[in-house]
Design a protein around this motif. Structure first.
Motif, short mmCIF file in Angstrom:
data_model
loop_
_atom_site.label_atom_id
_atom_site.label_comp_id
_atom_site.label_asym_id
_atom_site.label_seq_id
_atom_site.Cartn_x
_atom_site.Cartn_y
_atom_site.Cartn_z
N ARG A 71 18.56 52.16 59.49
CA ARG A 71 19.11 53.10 60.47
C ARG A 71 20.07 52.35 61.38
NH1 ARG A 71 13.46 54.59 60.41
NH2 ARG A 71 13.27 56.63 59.40
N SER A 77 14.62 52.63 56.73
CA SER A 77 14.75 53.99 56.24
C SER A 77 14.31 53.97 54.77
CB SER A 77 16.20 54.45 56.38
OG SER A 77 16.33 55.80 56.01
N SER A 78 14.53 55.05 54.06
CA SER A 78 14.18 55.05 52.64
C SER A 78 15.12 54.13 51.88
CB SER A 78 14.25 56.47 52.08
OG SER A 78 15.57 56.97 52.19
#
Length: 84
Positions: A71, A77-78
């Motif tokens: 991020r 994040s994924s």
């Protein structure tokens, strides 16, 4: 040879195959997808540990590669999953 034939020919566990098929079904035309681990767990009814372990096994066999995403604030994040 179909795209699942190569994954069936490996010594992967069924959980790894299930995660591979999930990622393959979610991938775009370029073979990229980015589902959250939480979403994969819920959709496949697998534990978090299992879903986190499967990509490592799939990378070992060359079925996928992954690219961590961050991020703007530096948080995790994924991942981007590149499915072959």
């Amino acid at each position: 040879m179909g795209y699942f034939d190569s994954i069936y020919a490996t010594d992967l566990l069924h959980r790894d195959r299930a995660v591979y098929m999930y990622l393959k079904s979610r991938a775009n035309q370029e073979g990229v997808c980015w589902p959250f681990v939480r979403m994969i767990c819920a959709d496949l009814d697998l534990s978090r540990a299992t879903v986190q372990r499967a990509p490592r096994d799939l990378q070992r066999t060359g079925g996928i590669s992954l690219e961590p995403r961050r991020r703007e604030n530096g948080g995790c994040s994924s991942n981007f999953y590149h499915v072959r």
